[in-house]
Write a protein that holds these residues in place. Structure first.
Motif, PDB file in Angstrom:
ATOM      1  N   LYS A   1      34.437  87.599 -17.030  1.00  0.00           N
ATOM      2  CA  LYS A   1      33.430  86.531 -17.036  1.00  0.00           C
ATOM      3  C   LYS A   1      32.058  87.071 -17.404  1.00  0.00           C
ATOM      4  N   LYS A   2      31.692  88.213 -16.867  1.00  0.00           N
ATOM      5  CA  LYS A   2      30.380  88.799 -17.163  1.00  0.00           C
ATOM      6  C   LYS A   2      30.253  89.172 -18.640  1.00  0.00           C
TER       7      LYS A   2
ATOM      8  N   ASN B   1      31.789  87.628 -20.953  1.00  0.00           N
ATOM      9  CA  ASN B   1      31.975  86.396 -21.724  1.00  0.00           C
ATOM     10  C   ASN B   1      33.104  86.537 -22.739  1.00  0.00           C
ATOM     11  N   GLU B   2      34.202  87.131 -22.292  1.00  0.00           N
ATOM     12  CA  GLU B   2      35.370  87.305 -23.150  1.00  0.00           C
ATOM     13  C   GLU B   2      36.170  86.001 -23.146  1.00  0.00           C
ATOM     14  N   ARG B   3      36.342  85.406 -24.301  1.00  0.00           N
ATOM     15  CA  ARG B   3      36.853  84.048 -24.394  1.00  0.00           C
ATOM     16  C   ARG B   3      38.364  83.915 -24.283  1.00  0.00           C
TER      17      ARG B   3
END
Length: 331
Positions: free
Chosen positions: A143-144, A146-148
């Protein structure tokens, strides 16, 4: 006997022949690997202990093949089939169990602590419930950053589900909306205690309700049901945050190598052997003529040959040096 599988699961377009072949291959690799480890123990060639998951193979294969290679997976102390499904080097995992320096953890982790970060398969733990907390950290990293298109999946058993750490992990995952899938493998026994004697309500999917986490229960002995459930769950997790999938199965093997199975009857074990996930999947594939009997048999023989090689590799590998005993120790 297996008609229920044929009726409940239609052949979907996404069930490519390649996928079905991979499932069949890994189911047999997992079974053959653990059968051979059981034999190695009986011959006194393995020190320490091991926890086999014979009968649970579909939970690992169906779940992990529904994930993507980039997904983080945290296995259990009964995780050989999970590691195989993820794509671990089988030679090196056998060497690890035989405590050789060529093992995936240099012979220092043994059966309960298999890890292979190069394939995103992280350390299993003999501390029940601990992996759920650690897996939250991996999910927070996703999440940190921002891996989609990456999630974390953590496996744990019905016994571990009673640990406070699991509830804490569920709470934090819900609070932070972490991209994590909780996979509870319900094999009906926590060591020698049946779940009905350890919890008031044996519907483990309800454990997610207080945290607002959706959950689903599937027949863990049917690899395609597992695959479908986890495929759908992964899509949910990517968009919304945590989810739980409970996979009901049965541990035919004992809790550990010293388990004499005195707490359950031969009749009970034999009844579950008839529900073997590998038998069920073979029947499914053969009845639909997706593979010939000869093709199915060839994959079984190939799995045996792979494990034969792994055993010889492990036996021929060097023992770790005493001089390295403190290397890789961080606590």
């Amino acid at each position: 006997m297996f008609n229920c599988l044929k009726e409940r699961i239609a052949l979907k377009p996404e069930y490519s022949k390649e996928l079905l072949a991979e499932m069949w291959k890994k189911l047999n690799l997992a079974r053959e690997f653990e059968t051979r480890v059981q034999w190695l123990f009986s011959m006194g060639l393995v020190h320490g202990t091991t926890h086999l998951g014979i009968g649970e193979e579909a939970t690992a294969v169906g779940s992990i093949l529904a994930l993507k290679p980039q997904d983080y997976v945290f296995g259990t102390h009964r995780g050989h089939s999970q590691a195989i499904a993820k794509g671990i080097d089988i030679d090196r995992m056998m060497a690890e169990i035989l405590a050789k320096e060529t093992g995936v953890c240099k012979g220092k982790g043994g059966s309960m602590h298999i890890a292979s970060p190069d394939i995103n398969y992280f350390a299993t733990s003999g501390i029940l419930g601990a992996s759920s907390v650690i897996a939250n950290g991996a999910a927070l990293t996703i999440k940190k950053r921002n891996e989609r298109d990456r999630i974390t999946a953590v496996f744990y058993g019905d016994g571990a589900s009673n640990e406070g750490a699991c509830f804490e992990a569920l709470n934090l995952a819900a609070l932070w909306k972490l991209p994590i899938l909780f996979v509870c493998i319900n094999n009906t026994y926590g060591m020698s205690t049946p779940i009905a004697k350890a919890m008031h309500d044996t519907d483990l999917s309800k454990r997610a309700y207080p945290f607002g986490i959706p959950s689903k229960t599937v027949d863990g002995n049917h690899v395609l049901e597992v695959y479908d459930a986890v495929s759908e769950a992964r899509e949910y997790v990517l968009e919304n945050g945590p989810m739980m999938v409970v996979e009901n199965t049965y541990r035919i093997s004992g809790h550990s190598k010293s388990d004499g199975n005195l707490y359950r009857s031969k009749e009970e074990i034999n009844a579950w052997k008839e529900k073997c996930p590998i038998k069920a999947f073979r029947s499914y594939l053969a009845e639909r003529r997706l593979f010939t009997e000869e093709e199915l048999d060839a994959a079984v023989k190939e799995a045996a040959a792979v494990i034969d090689h792994a055993v010889e590799y492990g036996k021929a590998s060097k023992n770790p040096s005493v001089d390295d005993v403190f290397d890789d120790v961080y606590a």
